[in-house]
Design a protein around this motif. Structure first.
Motif, PDB file in Angstrom:
ATOM      1  N   CYS A  62       0.854  -1.176   0.000  1.00  0.00           N
ATOM      2  CA  CYS A  62       0.000   0.000   0.000  1.00  0.00           C
ATOM      3  C   CYS A  62       0.894   1.231   0.000  1.00  0.00           C
ATOM      4  CB  CYS A  62      -0.895  -0.003   1.238  1.00  0.00           C
ATOM      5  SG  CYS A  62      -1.917   1.474   1.315  1.00  0.00           S
ATOM      6  N   LEU A  63       0.766   2.066  -1.018  1.00  0.00           N
ATOM      7  CA  LEU A  63       1.547   3.296  -1.084  1.00  0.00           C
ATOM      8  C   LEU A  63       0.653   4.482  -0.743  1.00  0.00           C
ATOM      9  CD1 LEU A  63       3.726   2.970  -4.311  1.00  0.00           C
ATOM     10  CD2 LEU A  63       4.351   2.464  -1.956  1.00  0.00           C
ATOM     11  N   SER A  64       1.109   5.262   0.207  1.00  0.00           N
ATOM     12  CA  SER A  64       0.411   6.500   0.547  1.00  0.00           C
ATOM     13  C   SER A  64       0.602   7.481  -0.604  1.00  0.00           C
ATOM     14  CB  SER A  64       0.998   7.086   1.832  1.00  0.00           C
ATOM     15  OG  SER A  64       2.320   7.546   1.581  1.00  0.00           O
ATOM     16  N   PRO A  65      -0.217   8.513  -0.673  1.00  0.00           N
ATOM     17  CA  PRO A  65       0.003   9.529  -1.711  1.00  0.00           C
ATOM     18  C   PRO A  65       1.410  10.136  -1.641  1.00  0.00           C
ATOM     19  CG  PRO A  65      -2.201   9.759  -0.819  1.00  0.00           C
ATOM     20  CD  PRO A  65      -1.486   8.737   0.047  1.00  0.00           C
ATOM     21  N   ALA A 137      29.347 -21.256  -3.214  1.00  0.00           N
ATOM     22  CA  ALA A 137      28.766 -20.080  -3.876  1.00  0.00           C
ATOM     23  C   ALA A 137      27.281 -20.300  -4.161  1.00  0.00           C
ATOM     24  CB  ALA A 137      29.509 -19.776  -5.162  1.00  0.00           C
ATOM     25  N   MET A 138      26.482 -19.276  -3.856  1.00  0.00           N
ATOM     26  CA  MET A 138      25.057 -19.319  -4.073  1.00  0.00           C
ATOM     27  C   MET A 138      24.679 -18.245  -5.096  1.00  0.00           C
ATOM     28  SD  MET A 138      21.852 -17.661  -2.381  1.00  0.00           S
ATOM     29  CE  MET A 138      22.846 -16.364  -1.877  1.00  0.00           C
ATOM     30  N   SER A 139      23.732 -18.566  -5.958  1.00  0.00           N
ATOM     31  CA  SER A 139      23.189 -17.556  -6.864  1.00  0.00           C
ATOM     32  C   SER A 139      21.712 -17.844  -7.097  1.00  0.00           C
ATOM     33  CB  SER A 139      23.947 -17.521  -8.191  1.00  0.00           C
ATOM     34  OG  SER A 139      23.740 -18.703  -8.911  1.00  0.00           O
ATOM     35  N   VAL A 140      20.951 -16.772  -7.176  1.00  0.00           N
ATOM     36  CA  VAL A 140      19.507 -16.865  -7.392  1.00  0.00           C
ATOM     37  C   VAL A 140      19.124 -15.780  -8.385  1.00  0.00           C
ATOM     38  CG1 VAL A 140      17.231 -16.681  -6.305  1.00  0.00           C
ATOM     39  CG2 VAL A 140      19.115 -17.750  -5.050  1.00  0.00           C
ATOM     40  N   THR A 141      18.286 -16.133  -9.354  1.00  0.00           N
ATOM     41  CA  THR A 141      17.754 -15.173 -10.321  1.00  0.00           C
ATOM     42  C   THR A 141      16.240 -15.177 -10.184  1.00  0.00           C
ATOM     43  OG1 THR A 141      19.583 -15.588 -11.835  1.00  0.00           O
ATOM     44  CG2 THR A 141      17.614 -14.550 -12.766  1.00  0.00           C
ATOM     45  N   ILE A 142      15.677 -13.969 -10.091  1.00  0.00           N
ATOM     46  CA  ILE A 142      14.241 -13.797  -9.881  1.00  0.00           C
ATOM     47  C   ILE A 142      13.719 -12.750 -10.848  1.00  0.00           C
ATOM     48  CG2 ILE A 142      12.511 -12.983  -8.213  1.00  0.00           C
ATOM     49  CD1 ILE A 142      14.507 -13.950  -6.020  1.00  0.00           C
ATOM     50  N   ASP A 143      12.609 -13.045 -11.509  1.00  0.00           N
ATOM     51  CA  ASP A 143      11.918 -12.048 -12.325  1.00  0.00           C
ATOM     52  C   ASP A 143      10.865 -11.381 -11.454  1.00  0.00           C
ATOM     53  OD1 ASP A 143      13.375 -12.412 -14.635  1.00  0.00           O
ATOM     54  OD2 ASP A 143      11.943 -13.809 -15.525  1.00  0.00           O
ATOM     55  N   GLN A 144      10.738 -10.057 -11.578  1.00  0.00           N
ATOM     56  CA  GLN A 144       9.788  -9.312 -10.764  1.00  0.00           C
ATOM     57  C   GLN A 144       8.935  -8.389 -11.622  1.00  0.00           C
ATOM     58  OE1 GLN A 144      12.607  -7.432  -7.958  1.00  0.00           O
ATOM     59  NE2 GLN A 144      11.601  -8.649  -6.373  1.00  0.00           N
ATOM     60  N   THR A 145       7.672  -8.266 -11.231  1.00  0.00           N
ATOM     61  CA  THR A 145       6.770  -7.288 -11.837  1.00  0.00           C
ATOM     62  C   THR A 145       5.976  -6.623 -10.718  1.00  0.00           C
ATOM     63  OG1 THR A 145       4.993  -8.907 -12.146  1.00  0.00           O
ATOM     64  CG2 THR A 145       6.488  -8.572 -14.002  1.00  0.00           C
ATOM     65  N   ALA A 146       5.622  -5.379 -10.933  1.00  0.00           N
ATOM     66  CA  ALA A 146       4.771  -4.660  -9.991  1.00  0.00           C
ATOM     67  C   ALA A 146       3.666  -3.988 -10.795  1.00  0.00           C
ATOM     68  CB  ALA A 146       5.571  -3.616  -9.220  1.00  0.00           C
ATOM     69  N   ARG A 147       2.445  -4.122 -10.320  1.00  0.00           N
ATOM     70  CA  ARG A 147       1.294  -3.526 -10.996  1.00  0.00           C
ATOM     71  C   ARG A 147       0.346  -2.920  -9.971  1.00  0.00           C
ATOM     72  NH1 ARG A 147       4.054  -3.121 -14.628  1.00  0.00           N
ATOM     73  NH2 ARG A 147       4.403  -4.620 -16.235  1.00  0.00           N
ATOM     74  N   HIS A 148      -0.220  -1.775 -10.325  1.00  0.00           N
ATOM     75  CA  HIS A 148      -1.225  -1.124  -9.484  1.00  0.00           C
ATOM     76  C   HIS A 148      -2.508  -1.935  -9.632  1.00  0.00           C
ATOM     77  CE1 HIS A 148      -4.075   2.231  -8.451  1.00  0.00           C
ATOM     78  NE2 HIS A 148      -3.213   2.265  -7.447  1.00  0.00           N
ATOM     79  N   VAL A 149      -3.086  -2.364  -8.503  1.00  0.00           N
ATOM     80  CA  VAL A 149      -4.252  -3.247  -8.576  1.00  0.00           C
ATOM     81  C   VAL A 149      -5.541  -2.597  -8.107  1.00  0.00           C
ATOM     82  CG1 VAL A 149      -2.959  -5.380  -8.495  1.00  0.00           C
ATOM     83  CG2 VAL A 149      -3.687  -4.347  -6.372  1.00  0.00           C
ATOM     84  N   ALA A 150      -5.462  -1.497  -7.370  1.00  0.00           N
ATOM     85  CA  ALA A 150      -6.702  -0.888  -6.887  1.00  0.00           C
ATOM     86  C   ALA A 150      -6.432   0.499  -6.337  1.00  0.00           C
ATOM     87  CB  ALA A 150      -7.319  -1.769  -5.812  1.00  0.00           C
ATOM     88  N   GLY A 151      -7.511   1.165  -6.032  1.00  0.00           N
ATOM     89  CA  GLY A 151      -7.448   2.495  -5.464  1.00  0.00           C
ATOM     90  C   GLY A 151      -6.999   2.499  -4.025  1.00  0.00           C
ATOM     91  N   PRO A 152      -7.659   3.268  -3.185  1.00  0.00           N
ATOM     92  CA  PRO A 152      -7.215   3.469  -1.804  1.00  0.00           C
ATOM     93  C   PRO A 152      -7.022   2.152  -1.031  1.00  0.00           C
ATOM     94  CG  PRO A 152      -9.019   4.946  -2.326  1.00  0.00           C
ATOM     95  CD  PRO A 152      -8.875   4.006  -3.487  1.00  0.00           C
ATOM     96  N   CYS A 153      -6.077   2.206  -0.110  1.00  0.00           N
ATOM     97  CA  CYS A 153      -5.775   1.033   0.718  1.00  0.00           C
ATOM     98  C   CYS A 153      -6.865   0.846   1.762  1.00  0.00           C
ATOM     99  CB  CYS A 153      -4.426   1.209   1.407  1.00  0.00           C
ATOM    100  SG  CYS A 153      -3.106   1.444   0.230  1.00  0.00           S
ATOM    101  N   LYS A 154      -7.043  -0.399   2.154  1.00  0.00           N
ATOM    102  CA  LYS A 154      -8.006  -0.703   3.209  1.00  0.00           C
ATOM    103  C   LYS A 154      -7.377  -0.368   4.547  1.00  0.00           C
ATOM    104  CE  LYS A 154     -10.055  -4.233   0.384  1.00  0.00           C
ATOM    105  NZ  LYS A 154     -10.305  -5.632   0.164  1.00  0.00           N
ATOM    106  N   GLY A 155      -8.169   0.232   5.415  1.00  0.00           N
ATOM    107  CA  GLY A 155      -7.781   0.774   6.652  1.00  0.00           C
ATOM    108  C   GLY A 155      -6.997   0.057   7.606  1.00  0.00           C
TER     109      GLY A 155
END
Length: 155
Positions: A62-65, A137-155
């Motif tokens: 949830c991102l504030s304005p 040695a450790m290695s990890v590859t991750i694909d990421q996406t972010a999308r706006h899904v709705a208006g105001p956050c729930k309280g």
């Protein structure tokens, strides 16, 4: 066998300072989906690694304005619980690049590099994590996406 650092790397959150493009993004609810692409984790049973590959984890944010005014940097910030340090952040011209160092209980920090593209509706990119574990040695590859899904956050 659980790898808490891997789980922490799948969870970006909060706001960080950086060279952020001032392009605001919508406030409200966002989904950040992280999908494991490739995993090399010494000491982890092969069936666990195979089971994790291709799996996705969704973080609901949830991102504030005010946070949304910072643009995509608000979505790229690491989870404070992971105690990662942002070493570099470049955001502009529809592209982002980020370098992080994340502490381990033992050993040198894990290095994370994220690169991708963004617009006002979100981002899409790749995260590469590398470091040393007691078993190699450790290695990890991750694909990421972010999308706006709705208006105001729930309280």
């Amino acid at each position: 066998m659980r790898h808490p650092l891997l789980l922490a790397a799948l969870v970006p959150a909060a706001l960080v300072p950086g060279n952020a493009d001032a392009q605001a993004i919508p406030a409200g609810r966002w989904d950040v989906v992280s999908t494991a692409v490739d995993l090399v984790i010494p000491g982890a049973p092969g069936f666990i690694v195979r089971m994790m590959k291709g799996r996705s984890k969704t973080e609901h944010k949830c991102l504030s304005p005010a946070a949304a005014q910072a643009g995509v940097a608000a979505l790229l910030a690491p989870d404070p619980k992971a105690k990662c340090r942002v070493d570099a952040l470049q955001v502009g011209g529809g592209r982002y690049s980020q370098a992080l160092s994340c502490p381990q209980k033992k050993g040198t920090p894990i290095q994370i590099a994220r690169n991708g593209s963004f617009d006002a509706s979100g981002f899409s990119g790749r995260l590469k994590m590398a470091g040393q574990t007691p078993k190699g040695a450790m290695s990890v590859t991750i694909d990421q996406t972010a999308r706006h899904v709705a208006g105001p956050c729930k309280g």
